[in-house]
Design a protein around this motif. Sequence first.
Motif, PDB file in Angstrom:
ATOM      1  N   GLY A 210      59.515  15.669 -47.356  1.00  0.00           N
ATOM      2  CA  GLY A 210      59.193  14.246 -47.284  1.00  0.00           C
ATOM      3  C   GLY A 210      59.847  13.578 -46.086  1.00  0.00           C
ATOM      4  N   GLN A 211      61.033  14.066 -45.708  1.00  0.00           N
ATOM      5  CA  GLN A 211      61.735  13.512 -44.546  1.00  0.00           C
ATOM      6  C   GLN A 211      61.090  13.935 -43.228  1.00  0.00           C
ATOM      7  OE1 GLN A 211      65.879  14.604 -44.733  1.00  0.00           O
ATOM      8  NE2 GLN A 211      66.268  13.471 -46.626  1.00  0.00           N
ATOM      9  N   THR A 212      60.489  15.113 -43.215  1.00  0.00           N
ATOM     10  CA  THR A 212      60.009  15.670 -41.942  1.00  0.00           C
ATOM     11  C   THR A 212      58.493  15.604 -41.764  1.00  0.00           C
ATOM     12  OG1 THR A 212      59.954  17.884 -42.947  1.00  0.00           O
ATOM     13  CG2 THR A 212      61.957  17.260 -41.774  1.00  0.00           C
ATOM     14  N   ALA A 213      57.741  15.240 -42.804  1.00  0.00           N
ATOM     15  CA  ALA A 213      56.280  15.134 -42.676  1.00  0.00           C
ATOM     16  C   ALA A 213      55.925  14.084 -41.634  1.00  0.00           C
ATOM     17  CB  ALA A 213      55.661  14.786 -44.024  1.00  0.00           C
ATOM     18  N   SER A 214      54.831  14.309 -40.915  1.00  0.00           N
ATOM     19  CA  SER A 214      54.481  13.433 -39.789  1.00  0.00           C
ATOM     20  C   SER A 214      53.581  12.264 -40.183  1.00  0.00           C
ATOM     21  CB  SER A 214      53.797  14.244 -38.682  1.00  0.00           C
ATOM     22  OG  SER A 214      52.552  14.751 -39.139  1.00  0.00           O
ATOM     23  N   THR A 215      52.956  12.306 -41.357  1.00  0.00           N
ATOM     24  CA  THR A 215      52.044  11.233 -41.751  1.00  0.00           C
ATOM     25  C   THR A 215      52.537  10.537 -43.018  1.00  0.00           C
ATOM     26  OG1 THR A 215      50.655  12.651 -43.169  1.00  0.00           O
ATOM     27  CG2 THR A 215      50.107  12.558 -40.819  1.00  0.00           C
ATOM     28  N   LYS A 216      52.175   9.254 -43.150  1.00  0.00           N
ATOM     29  CA  LYS A 216      52.551   8.493 -44.338  1.00  0.00           C
ATOM     30  C   LYS A 216      51.919   9.090 -45.588  1.00  0.00           C
ATOM     31  CE  LYS A 216      53.257   4.012 -42.059  1.00  0.00           C
ATOM     32  NZ  LYS A 216      52.789   2.585 -41.987  1.00  0.00           N
ATOM     33  N   GLU A 217      50.686   9.573 -45.448  1.00  0.00           N
ATOM     34  CA  GLU A 217      49.965  10.145 -46.584  1.00  0.00           C
ATOM     35  C   GLU A 217      50.694  11.349 -47.158  1.00  0.00           C
ATOM     36  OE1 GLU A 217      45.318  11.141 -47.608  1.00  0.00           O
ATOM     37  OE2 GLU A 217      46.104  11.789 -45.661  1.00  0.00           O
TER      38      GLU A 217
END
Length: 337
Positions: A210-217
């Motif tokens: 969750g910290q490293t994902a690139s999109t809000k979705e």
Amino acid sequence: MCAFPSRKHVKDLSPTEVSNIWSSYLKNSMEHQFFRYFFMTADDKETKQIIKKMLLHSQKNMKQLKKTFSDYKVTLPIGFTEKDMNVHAGKLFGDSFILYFCQDITLLSMTTYSSALSDCENTDVRDHFQKCMQFTCEIQNDIVKVLVRKSLYIESPQVALDSKVEFVESKTYLTERLSEHRPLNVAEIANLTRITHRAQFSKMVMTAFGQTASTKELKKHFRKGQEGLQYAIDQLNEIFTKENIPVAASGHYKINPVQTSPFSDKLMLFFVNTCLGMYCFVMITQALNSSLRTDLFIKLSKVSLGFRKYYGEGLFLMIENQWLEEPPQAVDRKVST
């Protein structure tokens, strides 16, 4: 004079065998990127030795699987490549967390390889999965030894056991009411503990992703996963608390802040769907099958329903982002009208 083909005739693989090697290639290509990253970032010597063995094994597996795809003229999946791992990213996981991560992958492998081996007739395919099973057992032993030596192994609850041999005499054994209460049996304790430990690990993976994902979705999806796993933990802890059974949890799931994500969104979502999603179904199904108290069955059914819904949402995200590869399909045999 008969003309013989230059290539030795080889019986086609069955759909089940194709499905197994297809899934195995996707799994190995995913793991390979994790192992590359872990080997680059781990500091502990023992942990690094384990990662090296797993890295070399995944390389060997993919080479063998590519040959099998070629020999039997099956289209090779794309899977995951070097593009799915950022070599310049910082150290996201502490060494202990990396060791738990490797252990988790072996748990999935024990399930998938044994299932694949039981499904296959082809000698080449059976030989491949048998060797995979053998390696997985050996590396899992190595991981457990290191965890124990470093006092990191998460033990199951220790409880006093009834020494008498008894048979079930009443249907009340299946219920849990104030007037018809019985303690948890060892199978129920083992299954609930296994699910709890897995949920604790999975929740921390979701936190890191969750910290490293690139999109809000995707960040939102991983946060939702955290909440679902915490719900599962709370539900099972209610049972353990009521039964006065202490369940250990690890305090060694260290997550470091990083400026750049080590993994692609596609890789993280696939791991969540495959390792944390599908494997959770297996564990919960085993628990449901061996739970003889109705209150456990009800709680586990609710948890399972939540996981299934979340897993479905993950698949939709894979499709929306065009990350979900289609396995080989049978030729359409429908008669045109």
